[in-house]
Design an enzyme around this catalytic site. Structure first.
Site, PDB file in Angstrom:
ATOM      1  CE1 TYR A 142       6.617   5.774  39.039  1.00  0.00           C
ATOM      2  CE2 TYR A 142       6.100   4.573  36.862  1.00  0.00           C
ATOM      3  CZ  TYR A 142       7.000   4.021  37.804  1.00  0.00           C
ATOM      4  OH  TYR A 142       7.895   3.690  37.981  1.00  0.00           O
ATOM      5  CE  LYS A 146      10.049   6.883  38.278  1.00  0.00           C
ATOM      6  NZ  LYS A 146      11.413   6.593  39.124  1.00  0.00           N
TER       7      LYS A 146
END
Length: 234
Positions: A142, A146
């Protein structure tokens, strides 16, 4: 007469649906790009996840171009994404690939759409995460995805990025969004620190109208405390 034309990438999710509701209430003509149709949108483009990202991009660009019929967009809002935890010992590559597909590839396609169909002085919004400003050892895939969106935002705001003249590129960096799914899985959390979806919808309406936009290239943190949200740009 419509206030303008916008596209919401991820228009069937909780955040995307709320944003489309508010953009429509502000009289914008809206294209939704997602896996499923949003009945509030004026035009829906359904993504086929069995295709490669390159094939998806080709299909989406053609469908959006046909729908616009030589018109241009005032704004492109990319709120597609997802979350998964996991460190180096928990299917790191598999989880990272999922995050890359959901957050990075959607952002890259949104950038391509902006290069083709965004007006001069229009806005492209991408979705990063405040957590990815720091190491994320418990959710590496993640965080990597990002952080890539953050880099993409900065790059698109630079000279010769291929975007229209005087366009604005921003990334919102939420912490936790107040969605039904988050409330289901975290029922004991302090909801006064979660960002309401309506707040983001209001932001997008203003930004689509050219109002109160942060500087292009900004990473806009959404910090909510005591049920009040402020913007912190970096």
């Amino acid at each position: 007469m419509a206030s303008g034309r916008v596209l919401v990438y991820g228009g069937r999710g909780a955040l995307g649906s709320q944003c489309i509701t508010q953009l429509k209430a502000a009289n914008f003509w809206v294209v939704s790009v997602d896996l499923a149709e949003n009945p509030e949108a004026d035009v829906n483009v359904a993504v086929n996840t069995t295709e490669s990202p390159v094939q998806q991009e080709s299909f989406i660009c053609k469908a959006v171009g046909d729908a616009l019929n030589r018109q241009q967009l005032d704004g492109i809002f990319c709120v597609a994404g997802g979350w998964t935890g996991g460190n180096a010992s928990t299917e790191l590559t598999k989880r990272s690939e999922l995050m890359w597909n959901q957050s990075v590839n959607s952002s890259l396609i949104a950038a391509t759409l902006a290069s083709k169909y965004l007006k001069a002085e229009g806005i492209l919004q991408l979705t990063g995460a405040k957590a990815a400003l720091e190491p994320t050892p418990g959710m590496i895939g993640y965080g990597v995805a990002k952080a890539a969106v953050h880099h993409l935002t900065k790059s698109l705001a630079g000279k010769n990025s291929g975007l229209p003249d005087n366009s604005t590129v921003l990334a919102i960096l939420p912490i936790t969004l107040d969605t039904p799914m988050n409330r289901k899985w975290m029922p004991e959390a302090d909801f006064s620190t979660w960002t309401p979806l309506e707040f983001i919808g209001d932001l997008f309406v203003k930004w689509a109208k050219g109002e109160d936009r942060p500087t292009s290239g900004s990473l806009v943190q959404l910090v909510t405390e005591n049920a009040k949200t402020i913007l912190k740009s970096t």
